[in-house]
Design a protein around this motif. Structure first.
Motif, mmCIF file in Angstrom:
data_model
loop_
_atom_site.group_PDB
_atom_site.id
_atom_site.type_symbol
_atom_site.label_atom_id
_atom_site.label_comp_id
_atom_site.label_asym_id
_atom_site.label_seq_id
_atom_site.Cartn_x
_atom_site.Cartn_y
_atom_site.Cartn_z
ATOM 1 N N GLU A 78 0.847 -1.200 0.000
ATOM 2 C CA GLU A 78 0.000 0.000 0.000
ATOM 3 C C GLU A 78 0.875 1.241 0.000
ATOM 4 N N PRO A 79 0.445 2.354 -0.519
ATOM 5 C CA PRO A 79 -0.837 2.558 -1.202
ATOM 6 C C PRO A 79 -0.851 1.955 -2.607
ATOM 7 N N THR A 80 0.338 1.686 -3.144
ATOM 8 C CA THR A 80 0.460 1.033 -4.445
ATOM 9 C C THR A 80 1.207 -0.276 -4.240
ATOM 10 N N ALA A 81 0.652 -1.361 -4.739
ATOM 11 C CA ALA A 81 1.353 -2.644 -4.653
ATOM 12 C C ALA A 81 2.525 -2.623 -5.628
ATOM 13 N N MET A 82 3.670 -3.090 -5.160
ATOM 14 C CA MET A 82 4.859 -3.191 -6.007
ATOM 15 C C MET A 82 5.410 -4.600 -5.846
ATOM 16 N N ALA A 83 5.544 -5.298 -6.984
ATOM 17 C CA ALA A 83 5.971 -6.688 -6.902
ATOM 18 C C ALA A 83 6.561 -7.169 -8.213
ATOM 19 N N ASP A 84 7.334 -8.234 -8.094
ATOM 20 C CA ASP A 84 7.798 -8.997 -9.245
ATOM 21 C C ASP A 84 7.137 -10.366 -9.163
ATOM 22 N N LEU A 85 6.587 -10.818 -10.281
ATOM 23 C CA LEU A 85 6.039 -12.171 -10.384
ATOM 24 C C LEU A 85 6.912 -12.923 -11.379
ATOM 25 N N VAL A 86 7.486 -14.019 -10.937
ATOM 26 C CA VAL A 86 8.358 -14.824 -11.790
ATOM 27 C C VAL A 86 7.671 -16.159 -12.024
ATOM 28 N N LEU A 87 7.390 -16.447 -13.281
ATOM 29 C CA LEU A 87 6.722 -17.698 -13.633
ATOM 30 C C LEU A 87 7.681 -18.568 -14.428
ATOM 31 N N CYS A 88 7.772 -19.817 -14.037
ATOM 32 C CA CYS A 88 8.681 -20.761 -14.678
ATOM 33 C C CYS A 88 7.931 -21.495 -15.790
ATOM 34 N N ALA A 89 8.242 -21.139 -17.019
ATOM 35 C CA ALA A 89 7.510 -21.638 -18.186
ATOM 36 C C ALA A 89 7.415 -23.165 -18.256
ATOM 37 N N PRO A 90 8.505 -23.917 -18.082
ATOM 38 C CA PRO A 90 8.377 -25.376 -18.181
ATOM 39 C C PRO A 90 7.469 -25.970 -17.102
ATOM 40 N N VAL A 91 7.500 -25.397 -15.912
ATOM 41 C CA VAL A 91 6.641 -25.896 -14.831
ATOM 42 C C VAL A 91 5.184 -25.566 -15.140
ATOM 43 N N VAL A 92 4.930 -24.348 -15.590
ATOM 44 C CA VAL A 92 3.560 -23.950 -15.932
ATOM 45 C C VAL A 92 3.024 -24.844 -17.044
ATOM 46 N N GLU A 93 3.846 -25.089 -18.039
ATOM 47 C CA GLU A 93 3.433 -25.931 -19.165
ATOM 48 C C GLU A 93 3.135 -27.363 -18.707
ATOM 49 N N ARG A 94 4.006 -27.923 -17.882
ATOM 50 C CA ARG A 94 3.805 -29.290 -17.380
ATOM 51 C C ARG A 94 2.532 -29.379 -16.536
ATOM 52 N N GLU A 95 2.350 -28.415 -15.627
ATOM 53 C CA GLU A 95 1.163 -28.430 -14.769
ATOM 54 C C GLU A 95 -0.119 -28.283 -15.587
ATOM 55 N N ALA A 96 -0.098 -27.420 -16.581
ATOM 56 C CA ALA A 96 -1.285 -27.236 -17.430
ATOM 57 C C ALA A 96 -1.658 -28.562 -18.087
ATOM 58 N N ARG A 97 -0.661 -29.243 -18.600
ATOM 59 C CA ARG A 97 -0.892 -30.544 -19.250
ATOM 60 C C ARG A 97 -1.448 -31.548 -18.233
ATOM 61 N N GLU A 98 -0.830 -31.635 -17.055
ATOM 62 C CA GLU A 98 -1.263 -32.581 -16.018
ATOM 63 C C GLU A 98 -2.678 -32.289 -15.519
ATOM 64 N N GLN A 99 -3.045 -31.007 -15.504
ATOM 65 C CA GLN A 99 -4.356 -30.598 -14.988
ATOM 66 C C GLN A 99 -5.402 -30.442 -16.098
ATOM 67 N N ASN A 100 -5.033 -30.830 -17.309
ATOM 68 C CA ASN A 100 -5.935 -30.723 -18.461
ATOM 69 C C ASN A 100 -6.475 -29.308 -18.642
ATOM 70 N N LYS A 101 -5.574 -28.339 -18.539
ATOM 71 C CA LYS A 101 -5.916 -26.933 -18.741
ATOM 72 C C LYS A 101 -5.143 -26.423 -19.949
ATOM 73 N N THR A 102 -5.652 -25.352 -20.530
ATOM 74 C CA THR A 102 -4.864 -24.702 -21.569
ATOM 75 C C THR A 102 -3.731 -23.944 -20.892
ATOM 76 N N LEU A 103 -2.697 -23.681 -21.648
ATOM 77 C CA LEU A 103 -1.578 -22.906 -21.121
ATOM 78 C C LEU A 103 -2.065 -21.515 -20.708
ATOM 79 N N GLU A 104 -2.930 -20.930 -21.516
ATOM 80 C CA GLU A 104 -3.487 -19.611 -21.205
ATOM 81 C C GLU A 104 -4.241 -19.627 -19.876
ATOM 82 N N GLU A 105 -5.074 -20.618 -19.688
ATOM 83 C CA GLU A 105 -5.869 -20.719 -18.461
ATOM 84 C C GLU A 105 -4.979 -20.856 -17.227
ATOM 85 N N HIS A 106 -3.934 -21.672 -17.340
ATOM 86 C CA HIS A 106 -3.063 -21.873 -16.184
ATOM 87 C C HIS A 106 -2.241 -20.615 -15.894
#
Length: 152
Positions: A78-106
């Motif tokens: 607060e008053p403004t949120a400041m953050a870095d979000l780091v997403l690991c592409a291979p993990v996101v891709e693997r999880e999407a496949r395992e959870q039967n989700k699209t990459l976009e949805e995950h």
């Protein structure tokens, strides 16, 4: 519904599969997903990384020696949120496949999840906090036109 303002920096590390992830993660989509999860204005950097960088960051900052799906580094809520979000592409891709989700949805779900962390939400403090966070994530995802990310 009035959405909060977002100053977004979207970064892609150099790795072989980066173009696939870049195609899914347009600036307009990422902005829309994050803004729906904001309770305050925010300055957020989203960085998409490979497994090596993801593991290195998780080891260095969380003392966990594996690549995880999303890491949130929140610097101010607060008053403004400041953050870095780091997403690991291979993990996101693997999880999407395992959870039967699209990459976009995950990706949408993990960006919502990380954005909530950036504002102080925490699912690791108690079962009740986890349930509240999951319920809110589900509400946001449905608003965005996605399915309940926790549905079995």
């Amino acid at each position: 519904m009035s959405l909060n303002q977002l100053q977004l920096s979207l970064q892609f590390a150099r790795f072989a599969e980066a173009p696939v992830h870049r195609a899914v993660l347009s600036r307009s989509k990422v902005t829309r997903w994050i803004r729906h999860a904001l309770a305050v204005d925010a300055e957020i950097t989203v960085r998409i990384v490979d497994a090596e960088e993801g593991q290195q960051l998780n080891r260095e900052y969380r003392q966990k020696d594996y690549a995880t799906n999303v890491l949130t580094f929140d610097y101010q809520q607060e008053p403004t949120a400041m953050a870095d979000l780091v997403l690991c592409a291979p993990v996101v891709e693997r999880e999407a496949r395992e959870q039967n989700k699209t990459l976009e949805e995950h990706y949408a779900h993990l960006l919502v999840h990380g954005t909530l962390h950036a504002q102080g939400w925490d699912h690791e403090t108690s079962e009740q906090d986890a349930e509240e966070m999951e319920a809110y994530e589900t509400e946001i995802m449905v608003e965005l036109g996605f399915a309940d990310p926790y549905a079995k």
